[in-house]
Design a protein around this motif. Structure first.
Motif, PDB file in Angstrom:
ATOM      1  N   GLY A  65      94.222 -18.173  42.439  1.00 50.38           N
ATOM      2  CA  GLY A  65      92.812 -17.889  42.230  1.00 50.38           C
ATOM      3  C   GLY A  65      92.062 -17.461  43.470  1.00 50.38           C
ATOM      4  O   GLY A  65      90.833 -17.356  43.457  1.00 50.38           O
ATOM      5  N   GLY A  66      92.779 -17.190  44.555  1.00 54.59           N
ATOM      6  CA  GLY A  66      92.122 -16.799  45.795  1.00 54.59           C
ATOM      7  C   GLY A  66      91.294 -15.530  45.683  1.00 54.59           C
ATOM      8  O   GLY A  66      90.327 -15.345  46.428  1.00 54.59           O
ATOM      9  N   TYR A  67      91.645 -14.670  44.732  1.00 50.25           N
ATOM     10  CA  TYR A  67      90.907 -13.416  44.550  1.00 50.25           C
ATOM     11  C   TYR A  67      89.435 -13.655  44.207  1.00 50.25           C
ATOM     12  O   TYR A  67      88.573 -12.809  44.469  1.00 50.25           O
ATOM     13  CB  TYR A  67      91.560 -12.583  43.441  1.00 50.25           C
ATOM     14  CG  TYR A  67      91.267 -13.082  42.047  1.00 50.25           C
ATOM     15  CD1 TYR A  67      90.228 -12.534  41.302  1.00 50.25           C
ATOM     16  CD2 TYR A  67      92.022 -14.103  41.469  1.00 50.25           C
ATOM     17  CE1 TYR A  67      89.946 -12.996  40.023  1.00 50.25           C
ATOM     18  CE2 TYR A  67      91.752 -14.563  40.200  1.00 50.25           C
ATOM     19  CZ  TYR A  67      90.715 -14.011  39.481  1.00 50.25           C
ATOM     20  OH  TYR A  67      90.431 -14.467  38.226  1.00 50.25           O
ATOM     21  N   LYS A  68      89.126 -14.813  43.630  1.00 47.38           N
ATOM     22  CA  LYS A  68      87.748 -15.096  43.216  1.00 47.38           C
ATOM     23  C   LYS A  68      86.790 -15.158  44.405  1.00 47.38           C
ATOM     24  O   LYS A  68      85.582 -14.967  44.228  1.00 47.38           O
ATOM     25  CB  LYS A  68      87.702 -16.406  42.426  1.00 47.38           C
ATOM     26  CG  LYS A  68      88.459 -16.349  41.102  1.00 47.38           C
ATOM     27  CD  LYS A  68      88.449 -17.701  40.403  1.00 47.38           C
ATOM     28  CE  LYS A  68      89.260 -17.659  39.114  1.00 47.38           C
ATOM     29  NZ  LYS A  68      89.310 -18.987  38.454  1.00 47.38           N
ATOM     30  N   GLU A  69      87.326 -15.430  45.582  1.00 43.32           N
ATOM     31  CA  GLU A  69      86.486 -15.487  46.775  1.00 43.32           C
ATOM     32  C   GLU A  69      85.885 -14.119  47.112  1.00 43.32           C
ATOM     33  O   GLU A  69      84.864 -14.039  47.795  1.00 43.32           O
ATOM     34  CB  GLU A  69      87.304 -16.001  47.964  1.00 43.32           C
ATOM     35  CG  GLU A  69      87.853 -17.410  47.767  1.00 43.32           C
ATOM     36  CD  GLU A  69      88.829 -17.808  48.855  1.00 43.32           C
ATOM     37  OE1 GLU A  69      88.808 -17.196  49.950  1.00 43.32           O
ATOM     38  OE2 GLU A  69      89.647 -18.714  48.616  1.00 43.32           O
ATOM     39  N   LEU A  70      86.529 -13.057  46.642  1.00 39.37           N
ATOM     40  CA  LEU A  70      86.037 -11.701  46.908  1.00 39.37           C
ATOM     41  C   LEU A  70      84.901 -11.290  45.981  1.00 39.37           C
ATOM     42  O   LEU A  70      84.007 -10.541  46.383  1.00 39.37           O
ATOM     43  CB  LEU A  70      87.165 -10.674  46.730  1.00 39.37           C
ATOM     44  CG  LEU A  70      88.276 -10.587  47.750  1.00 39.37           C
ATOM     45  CD1 LEU A  70      89.285  -9.541  47.301  1.00 39.37           C
ATOM     46  CD2 LEU A  70      87.732 -10.211  49.119  1.00 39.37           C
TER      47      LEU A  70
END
Length: 240
Positions: A65-70
């Motif tokens: 879910g790291g993409y959500k930080e973008l």
């Protein structure tokens, strides 16, 4: 009007070259990085001569879910280049679960889900272009890089499938499969090993990041308007 492109892994060698090429062609850029903030900031400074908007954005793609930080920082993306990544060298039986999960988060799950999150806006415009920087190993496989080859193979299959799915909506999805390129990914090789590697390549040398950047800029451009679901090999004739 300037278009906005998102480059994941923009602080790496290929990412920086793609950023320089797209900035020179008039793009505003979202520049994703994970741990190399200084490289991202230097990149922004070097691009300033082109007079666009260049925004570094941190996100950890090794995490689920790291993409959500973008997402909160992205507004009006017209193009995406996925070129973040890291290799994993060694025998497959020595790969631990955490490294395998991180590898697939970085190369497959976060790029896929980030793309999914951006598709609705692209569908509204009926236009857009997505490019993955895959690898020759995703096409042929490499001993001692089995998990990396699997991740890059997954990228290639995703590109072929999504390219078909989005084609009726005017959105193109392609990939580049580089061979050996002069970046930090091969910095651990000795000079003798690099020479042996270059001798295996029909063109007699390693690729340059600029050459991958040129291919990415082409696939994003109107010159490639009838190309989708395609894997462009940029490898000097190696393993073709």
């Amino acid at each position: 009007m300037r278009k906005f492109a998102l480059i994941t892994g923009a602080s790496g060698g290929i990412g920086q070259a793609i950023a320089a090429e797209l900035a020179a062609r008039g793009y505003n850029l979202y520049l994703h990085y994970n741990s190399n903030k200084e490289a991202a900031e230097r990149l922004v400074e070097s691009l300033s001569v082109h007079g666009g908007e260049y925004s570094p954005i941190m996100a950890d793609f090794s995490r689920q879910g790291g993409y959500k930080e973008l997402l909160p920082s992205l507004f009006g993306v017209d193009a995406v280049v996925h070129c973040g990544g890291t290799a994993a060298y060694g025998l497959f039986q020595d790969l631990d679960d955490e490294e395998a999960a991180s590898l697939f988060n970085i190369h497959v799950l976060n790029p896929m889900l980030l793309t999914k999150a951006l598709i609705p806006e692209l569908l509204k415009r009926k236009t857009g272009s997505i490019v993955f920087i895959a690898s020759i190993w995703g096409q042929t496989g490499a001993a001692c890089e089995a998990a990396y080859s699997a991740a890059k193979g997954a990228q290639i299959s995703f590109v072929k499938a999504l390219g078909k799915e989005l084609a009726p909506s005017g959105i193109r999805v392609n990939a580049i499969a580089p061979g050996a390129v002069e970046t930090q990914m091969i910095a651990g090789f000795s000079s003798e090993e690099l020479e042996e590697l270059a001798n295996e390549i029909p063109m007699g040398r390693l690729g340059r990041p600029k050459e991958i950047a040129n291919a990415a800029a082409f696939l994003l451009s109107e010159q490639a308007s009838y190309i989708t679901g395609h894997i462009l090999s940029v490898n000097g004739g190696w393993y073709t």
